[in-house]
Design a protein around this motif. Structure first.
Motif, PDB file in Angstrom:
ATOM      1  N   SER A  43     -12.359   5.171  17.261  1.00 57.64           N
ATOM      2  CA  SER A  43     -12.672   6.331  16.434  1.00 57.64           C
ATOM      3  C   SER A  43     -11.468   6.815  15.638  1.00 57.64           C
ATOM      4  O   SER A  43     -11.616   7.502  14.651  1.00 57.64           O
ATOM      5  CB  SER A  43     -13.209   7.475  17.301  1.00 57.64           C
ATOM      6  N   ALA A  44     -10.258   6.431  16.072  1.00 57.96           N
ATOM      7  CA  ALA A  44      -9.069   6.825  15.314  1.00 57.96           C
ATOM      8  C   ALA A  44      -9.043   6.049  14.007  1.00 57.96           C
ATOM      9  O   ALA A  44      -9.334   4.867  13.973  1.00 57.96           O
ATOM     10  CB  ALA A  44      -7.806   6.521  16.112  1.00 57.96           C
ATOM     11  N   PRO A  45      -8.707   6.724  12.877  1.00 58.49           N
ATOM     12  CA  PRO A  45      -8.698   6.001  11.605  1.00 58.49           C
ATOM     13  C   PRO A  45      -7.619   4.933  11.594  1.00 58.49           C
ATOM     14  O   PRO A  45      -6.500   5.174  12.022  1.00 58.49           O
ATOM     15  CB  PRO A  45      -8.388   7.101  10.571  1.00 58.49           C
ATOM     16  N   ALA A  46      -7.973   3.758  11.118  1.00 57.98           N
ATOM     17  CA  ALA A  46      -6.999   2.668  11.040  1.00 57.98           C
ATOM     18  C   ALA A  46      -5.954   3.025   9.993  1.00 57.98           C
ATOM     19  O   ALA A  46      -6.276   3.614   8.974  1.00 57.98           O
ATOM     20  CB  ALA A  46      -7.703   1.376  10.666  1.00 57.98           C
ATOM     21  N   GLU A  47      -4.710   2.666  10.258  1.00 58.80           N
ATOM     22  CA  GLU A  47      -3.633   2.948   9.309  1.00 58.80           C
ATOM     23  C   GLU A  47      -3.830   2.058   8.095  1.00 58.80           C
ATOM     24  O   GLU A  47      -3.842   0.852   8.184  1.00 58.80           O
ATOM     25  CB  GLU A  47      -2.280   2.667   9.954  1.00 58.80           C
ATOM     26  N   THR A  48      -4.042   2.704   6.946  1.00 60.06           N
ATOM     27  CA  THR A  48      -4.250   1.934   5.734  1.00 60.06           C
ATOM     28  C   THR A  48      -2.986   1.949   4.901  1.00 60.06           C
ATOM     29  O   THR A  48      -2.323   2.971   4.794  1.00 60.06           O
ATOM     30  CB  THR A  48      -5.412   2.511   4.900  1.00 60.06           C
ATOM     31  N   LEU A  49      -2.671   0.806   4.334  1.00 58.14           N
ATOM     32  CA  LEU A  49      -1.514   0.706   3.463  1.00 58.14           C
ATOM     33  C   LEU A  49      -1.922   1.117   2.065  1.00 58.14           C
ATOM     34  O   LEU A  49      -3.043   0.868   1.637  1.00 58.14           O
ATOM     35  CB  LEU A  49      -0.994  -0.732   3.451  1.00 58.14           C
ATOM     36  N   SER A  50      -1.003   1.733   1.356  1.00 59.01           N
ATOM     37  CA  SER A  50      -1.261   2.083  -0.034  1.00 59.01           C
ATOM     38  C   SER A  50      -1.251   0.807  -0.862  1.00 59.01           C
ATOM     39  O   SER A  50      -0.608  -0.170  -0.508  1.00 59.01           O
ATOM     40  CB  SER A  50      -0.178   3.026  -0.542  1.00 59.01           C
ATOM     41  N   ILE A 144       1.603  -1.930  -0.167  1.00 58.07           N
ATOM     42  CA  ILE A 144       3.021  -1.589  -0.121  1.00 58.07           C
ATOM     43  C   ILE A 144       3.366  -0.879   1.173  1.00 58.07           C
ATOM     44  O   ILE A 144       2.537  -0.190   1.769  1.00 58.07           O
ATOM     45  CB  ILE A 144       3.433  -0.723  -1.333  1.00 58.07           C
ATOM     46  N   LEU A 145       4.602  -1.068   1.600  1.00 58.50           N
ATOM     47  CA  LEU A 145       5.118  -0.435   2.808  1.00 58.50           C
ATOM     48  C   LEU A 145       6.147   0.607   2.388  1.00 58.50           C
ATOM     49  O   LEU A 145       7.252   0.245   1.970  1.00 58.50           O
ATOM     50  CB  LEU A 145       5.784  -1.482   3.709  1.00 58.50           C
ATOM     51  N   PRO A 146       5.788   1.902   2.430  1.00 58.09           N
ATOM     52  CA  PRO A 146       6.739   2.935   2.005  1.00 58.09           C
ATOM     53  C   PRO A 146       7.997   2.917   2.858  1.00 58.09           C
ATOM     54  O   PRO A 146       7.950   2.688   4.067  1.00 58.09           O
ATOM     55  CB  PRO A 146       5.962   4.235   2.209  1.00 58.09           C
ATOM     56  N   ARG A 165       8.341  -1.367  -0.273  1.00 54.52           N
ATOM     57  CA  ARG A 165       8.469  -2.826  -0.382  1.00 54.52           C
ATOM     58  C   ARG A 165       7.065  -3.411  -0.443  1.00 54.52           C
ATOM     59  O   ARG A 165       6.158  -2.926   0.226  1.00 54.52           O
ATOM     60  CB  ARG A 165       9.188  -3.387   0.845  1.00 54.52           C
ATOM     61  N   PRO A 166       6.891  -4.466  -1.247  1.00 52.04           N
ATOM     62  CA  PRO A 166       5.572  -5.124  -1.271  1.00 52.04           C
ATOM     63  C   PRO A 166       5.277  -5.734   0.096  1.00 52.04           C
ATOM     64  O   PRO A 166       6.177  -6.229   0.765  1.00 52.04           O
ATOM     65  CB  PRO A 166       5.720  -6.216  -2.325  1.00 52.04           C
ATOM     66  N   ALA A 167       4.021  -5.700   0.491  1.00 51.22           N
ATOM     67  CA  ALA A 167       3.611  -6.280   1.774  1.00 51.22           C
ATOM     68  C   ALA A 167       3.409  -7.786   1.633  1.00 51.22           C
ATOM     69  O   ALA A 167       3.826  -8.392   0.656  1.00 51.22           O
ATOM     70  CB  ALA A 167       2.331  -5.598   2.256  1.00 51.22           C
ATOM     71  N   ALA A 168       2.715  -8.364   2.590  1.00 51.60           N
ATOM     72  CA  ALA A 168       2.609  -9.808   2.832  1.00 51.60           C
ATOM     73  C   ALA A 168       2.590 -10.723   1.626  1.00 51.60           C
ATOM     74  O   ALA A 168       3.410 -11.620   1.524  1.00 51.60           O
ATOM     75  CB  ALA A 168       1.380 -10.076   3.686  1.00 51.60           C
ATOM     76  N   GLU A 169       1.657 -10.519   0.671  1.00 47.46           N
ATOM     77  CA  GLU A 169       1.496 -11.543  -0.372  1.00 47.46           C
ATOM     78  C   GLU A 169       2.684 -11.666  -1.305  1.00 47.46           C
ATOM     79  O   GLU A 169       2.852 -12.668  -1.976  1.00 47.46           O
ATOM     80  CB  GLU A 169       0.216 -11.313  -1.191  1.00 47.46           C
ATOM     81  N   MET A 170       3.542 -10.617  -1.348  1.00 47.67           N
ATOM     82  CA  MET A 170       4.722 -10.706  -2.203  1.00 47.67           C
ATOM     83  C   MET A 170       5.997 -10.576  -1.364  1.00 47.67           C
ATOM     84  O   MET A 170       7.049 -10.243  -1.864  1.00 47.67           O
ATOM     85  CB  MET A 170       4.686  -9.608  -3.270  1.00 47.67           C
ATOM     86  N   ALA A 171       5.863 -10.833  -0.075  1.00 42.25           N
ATOM     87  CA  ALA A 171       6.979 -10.596   0.845  1.00 42.25           C
ATOM     88  C   ALA A 171       8.179 -11.493   0.598  1.00 42.25           C
ATOM     89  O   ALA A 171       9.275 -11.191   1.014  1.00 42.25           O
ATOM     90  CB  ALA A 171       6.502 -10.756   2.287  1.00 42.25           C
TER      91      ALA A 171
END
Length: 198
Positions: A43-50, A144-146, A165-171
């Motif tokens: 029930s806790a909201p999943a942490e969503t990345l911007s 993105i990862l703030p 920083r860009p996440a996985a696909e541009m890591a």
């Protein structure tokens, strides 16, 4: 003697029954706690990345929130606006409406791009006036990862609200993005524009 033996056997049986009941109760309690924890986690909201459109201007990389982007277009010829700010490079028509084009680098006080080849216009999602940002390149939409703490300190411009920083696909690109607030970026141009509604 037989009575005492029977009494002891009865007590031992009672102890075994009690310990078996206790074990069952402990197992059930443990399972109940596990199920409750699982339900809370679900029930806790999943942490969503911007998500942001990653753009380049010079050596800098910028992130524009995807909610603020309507479309990415190839750069095109613009009609210059007399006595306009150097960042307002001109106007072009789209869907029967005029779109003001602001060079992102100039607006942020950076060295403007020299070549027109490969440049993009990032049409912003706003009604009046319609505005596009000219960038050297619009790369991709990325999660993105703030950045926080010391990495995120010291914004050089009011329009930069943070770093990420860009996440996985541009890591593979070890780069820091400056996160833009487009309304703050546009504020000085909208209030002082010589063209009505621009």
């Amino acid at each position: 003697m037989a009575k005492s033996v029977r009494r002891k056997l009865h007590q031992m049986t009672q102890i075994r029954i009690r310990s078996a009941e206790e074990r069952i109760r402990q197992i059930l309690d443990h399972r109940t706690e596990g199920l409750a924890a699982r339900k809370d986690a679900a029930s806790a909201p999943a942490e969503t990345l911007s998500r942001a459109l990653v753009c380049g201007s010079g050596r800098e990389r910028f992130g524009i929130p995807v909610e603020e982007v309507a479309e990415v277009l190839p750069a095109q010829k613009c009609v210059p606006v007399p006595d306009a700010s150097p960042a307002l490079i001109g106007l072009f028509g789209r869907g029967g409406r005029l779109v003001s084009v602001i060079d992102l680098a100039t607006a942020l006080g950076l060295e403007p791009a020299t070549a027109d080849e490969g440049q993009h216009f990032v049409l912003l999602r706003r009604e009046q006036p319609q505005v596009a940002l000219r960038v050297e390149r619009a790369f991709a939409v990325s999660e993105i990862l703030p950045l926080t703490g010391a990495e995120a300190a010291g914004f050089r411009n009011d329009a930069v609200t943070g770093y990420a920083r860009p996440a996985a696909e541009m890591a593979d690109r070890d780069e820091t993005l400056s996160l833009l607030d487009t309304e703050r970026l546009l504020r000085p141009f909208l209030s002082s524009s010589p063209v009505p509604g621009v």
